[in-house]
Design a protein around this motif. Structure first.
Motif, PDB file in Angstrom:
ATOM      1  N   THR A   1       0.862  -1.179   0.000  1.00 38.90           N
ATOM      2  CA  THR A   1       0.000   0.000   0.000  1.00 38.90           C
ATOM      3  C   THR A   1       0.899   1.228   0.000  1.00 38.90           C
ATOM      4  OG1 THR A   1      -1.705  -1.204   1.209  1.00 38.90           O
ATOM      5  CG2 THR A   1      -1.855   1.209   1.213  1.00 38.90           C
ATOM      6  N   SER A   2       0.664   2.131  -0.942  1.00 36.27           N
ATOM      7  CA  SER A   2       1.525   3.305  -1.100  1.00 36.27           C
ATOM      8  C   SER A   2       0.706   4.574  -1.161  1.00 36.27           C
ATOM      9  CB  SER A   2       2.351   3.194  -2.391  1.00 36.27           C
ATOM     10  OG  SER A   2       3.158   2.054  -2.373  1.00 36.27           O
ATOM     11  N   ASN A   3       1.159   5.584  -0.429  1.00 36.51           N
ATOM     12  CA  ASN A   3       0.584   6.924  -0.530  1.00 36.51           C
ATOM     13  C   ASN A   3       1.541   7.735  -1.389  1.00 36.51           C
ATOM     14  OD1 ASN A   3       0.480   9.925   0.632  1.00 36.51           O
ATOM     15  ND2 ASN A   3      -1.536   8.978   0.766  1.00 36.51           N
TER      16      ASN A   3
ATOM     17  N   ASN B   1       1.768  11.887  -8.945  1.00 42.87           N
ATOM     18  CA  ASN B   1       0.810  10.795  -9.042  1.00 42.87           C
ATOM     19  C   ASN B   1       0.758  10.157 -10.435  1.00 42.87           C
ATOM     20  OD1 ASN B   1      -1.434   9.136  -8.073  1.00 42.87           O
ATOM     21  ND2 ASN B   1      -2.655  10.386  -9.453  1.00 42.87           N
ATOM     22  N   GLU B   2       0.567  10.927 -11.465  1.00 43.45           N
ATOM     23  CA  GLU B   2       0.438  10.375 -12.817  1.00 43.45           C
ATOM     24  C   GLU B   2       1.734   9.702 -13.271  1.00 43.45           C
ATOM     25  OE1 GLU B   2      -2.328   9.927 -14.597  1.00 43.45           O
ATOM     26  OE2 GLU B   2      -3.391  10.795 -12.888  1.00 43.45           O
ATOM     27  N   GLU B   3       2.870  10.340 -12.980  1.00 46.35           N
ATOM     28  CA  GLU B   3       4.175   9.756 -13.334  1.00 46.35           C
ATOM     29  C   GLU B   3       4.371   8.419 -12.628  1.00 46.35           C
ATOM     30  OE1 GLU B   3       8.850  10.395 -12.270  1.00 46.35           O
ATOM     31  OE2 GLU B   3       7.605  12.190 -12.357  1.00 46.35           O
ATOM     32  N   TRP B   4       4.091   8.390 -11.312  1.00 43.50           N
ATOM     33  CA  TRP B   4       4.250   7.165 -10.523  1.00 43.50           C
ATOM     34  C   TRP B   4       3.345   6.057 -11.049  1.00 43.50           C
ATOM     35  CZ3 TRP B   4       0.906   4.211  -7.616  1.00 43.50           C
ATOM     36  CH2 TRP B   4       1.484   3.257  -6.784  1.00 43.50           C
TER      37      TRP B   4
ATOM     38  N   SER C   1      -3.066   0.321  -3.682  1.00 45.85           N
ATOM     39  CA  SER C   1      -2.669  -0.993  -3.191  1.00 45.85           C
ATOM     40  C   SER C   1      -2.327  -1.862  -4.386  1.00 45.85           C
ATOM     41  CB  SER C   1      -3.827  -1.623  -2.404  1.00 45.85           C
ATOM     42  OG  SER C   1      -3.555  -2.979  -2.122  1.00 45.85           O
ATOM     43  N   VAL C   2      -1.172  -2.520  -4.308  1.00 51.99           N
ATOM     44  CA  VAL C   2      -0.809  -3.501  -5.335  1.00 51.99           C
ATOM     45  C   VAL C   2      -0.754  -4.854  -4.638  1.00 51.99           C
ATOM     46  CG1 VAL C   2       0.815  -4.191  -7.125  1.00 51.99           C
ATOM     47  CG2 VAL C   2       0.620  -1.792  -6.501  1.00 51.99           C
ATOM     48  N   GLN C   3      -1.478  -5.808  -5.194  1.00 52.93           N
ATOM     49  CA  GLN C   3      -1.516  -7.149  -4.627  1.00 52.93           C
ATOM     50  C   GLN C   3      -0.846  -8.111  -5.601  1.00 52.93           C
ATOM     51  OE1 GLN C   3      -5.650  -7.826  -3.769  1.00 52.93           O
ATOM     52  NE2 GLN C   3      -5.587  -6.475  -1.992  1.00 52.93           N
ATOM     53  N   TYR C   4       0.282  -8.673  -5.144  1.00 53.95           N
ATOM     54  CA  TYR C   4       1.047  -9.631  -5.939  1.00 53.95           C
ATOM     55  C   TYR C   4       0.708 -11.030  -5.421  1.00 53.95           C
ATOM     56  CZ  TYR C   4       3.806  -5.456  -7.005  1.00 53.95           C
ATOM     57  OH  TYR C   4       4.214  -4.204  -7.394  1.00 53.95           O
ATOM     58  N   VAL C   5       0.249 -11.903  -6.313  1.00 57.77           N
ATOM     59  CA  VAL C   5      -0.199 -13.236  -5.924  1.00 57.77           C
ATOM     60  C   VAL C   5       0.922 -14.246  -6.150  1.00 57.77           C
ATOM     61  CG1 VAL C   5      -1.888 -15.055  -6.405  1.00 57.77           C
ATOM     62  CG2 VAL C   5      -2.573 -12.650  -6.489  1.00 57.77           C
ATOM     63  N   THR C   6       1.137 -15.094  -5.142  1.00 59.88           N
ATOM     64  CA  THR C   6       2.143 -16.145  -5.242  1.00 59.88           C
ATOM     65  C   THR C   6       1.575 -17.463  -4.740  1.00 59.88           C
ATOM     66  OG1 THR C   6       4.467 -16.687  -4.762  1.00 59.88           O
ATOM     67  CG2 THR C   6       3.192 -15.658  -2.984  1.00 59.88           C
ATOM     68  N   ASP C   7       2.240 -18.551  -5.071  1.00 60.32           N
ATOM     69  CA  ASP C   7       1.695 -19.872  -4.782  1.00 60.32           C
ATOM     70  C   ASP C   7       1.897 -20.351  -3.350  1.00 60.32           C
ATOM     71  OD1 ASP C   7       4.434 -20.182  -5.003  1.00 60.32           O
ATOM     72  OD2 ASP C   7       4.335 -21.981  -6.236  1.00 60.32           O
TER      73      ASP C   7
ATOM     74  N   ARG D   1       8.484  10.985  -1.430  1.00 57.27           N
ATOM     75  CA  ARG D   1       7.228  11.381  -2.095  1.00 57.27           C
ATOM     76  C   ARG D   1       6.275  10.200  -2.258  1.00 57.27           C
ATOM     77  NH1 ARG D   1       9.517  15.290  -6.746  1.00 57.27           N
ATOM     78  NH2 ARG D   1       7.389  15.035  -7.483  1.00 57.27           N
ATOM     79  N   VAL D   2       6.788   8.993  -1.969  1.00 57.92           N
ATOM     80  CA  VAL D   2       5.964   7.786  -1.927  1.00 57.92           C
ATOM     81  C   VAL D   2       6.259   7.091  -0.613  1.00 57.92           C
ATOM     82  CG1 VAL D   2       5.480   5.545  -2.978  1.00 57.92           C
ATOM     83  CG2 VAL D   2       6.005   7.508  -4.434  1.00 57.92           C
ATOM     84  N   VAL D   3       5.223   6.873   0.181  1.00 58.81           N
ATOM     85  CA  VAL D   3       5.363   6.184   1.468  1.00 58.81           C
ATOM     86  C   VAL D   3       4.583   4.880   1.369  1.00 58.81           C
ATOM     87  CG1 VAL D   3       4.913   6.315   3.941  1.00 58.81           C
ATOM     88  CG2 VAL D   3       5.556   8.385   2.683  1.00 58.81           C
ATOM     89  N   SER D   4       5.271   3.759   1.650  1.00 59.16           N
ATOM     90  CA  SER D   4       4.636   2.449   1.473  1.00 59.16           C
ATOM     91  C   SER D   4       4.706   1.618   2.745  1.00 59.16           C
ATOM     92  CB  SER D   4       5.336   1.670   0.353  1.00 59.16           C
ATOM     93  OG  SER D   4       5.249   2.359  -0.868  1.00 59.16           O
ATOM     94  N   PHE D   5       3.717   0.751   2.896  1.00 62.61           N
ATOM     95  CA  PHE D   5       3.814  -0.303   3.896  1.00 62.61           C
ATOM     96  C   PHE D   5       3.364  -1.599   3.256  1.00 62.61           C
ATOM     97  CE2 PHE D   5      -0.531   1.140   4.643  1.00 62.61           C
ATOM     98  CZ  PHE D   5      -1.234  -0.029   4.880  1.00 62.61           C
TER      99      PHE D   5
END
Length: 103
Positions: free
Chosen positions: A7-9, A15-18, A56-62, A89-93
């Motif tokens: 999850t990144s703010n 924003n558009e570039e990111w 939020s980016v959700q990466y799925v793994t097996d 400029r981007v804060v993620s957890f």
């Protein structure tokens, strides 16, 4: 199945570039590690007190073992790429999720 959720703010000024960078470079690089079968990019529909736009980016793994391999082999470099490009400029957890059931 396991999900690696990031999850990144993002500062509104970049924003558009990111968003373009994530879709054309970073997510494809994550998938190219061979550790994830797919990824889902979503916009979080809340207004943050600190401002910015949250995704939020959700990466799925097996398996947990595959996710642990990612952490041991690639995670540091992938996270550094974001910090190097965007700094504070981007804060993620990050969150690890285990899928228990689909309905």
């Amino acid at each position: 199945m396991y999900i690696y959720n990031v999850t990144s703010n993002v500062d509104e000024a970049i924003n558009e570039e990111w968003l373009t960078w994530m879709q054309t470079e970073h997510i494809p690089q994550m998938l190219a590690t061979g550790k994830f079968s797919n990824a889902r990019l979503t916009k979080v529909m809340v207004e943050e007190e600190m401002g910015g736009v949250t995704y939020s980016v959700q990466y799925v793994t097996d398996s947990k073992a595959t996710l642990d391999e990612y952490f041991a082999q690639e995670a540091g470099l992938m996270q550094q790429a974001v910090v190097k490009k965007y700094g504070s400029r981007v804060v993620s957890f990050r969150t690890e999720l285990e899928l228990l059931s689909d309905h």
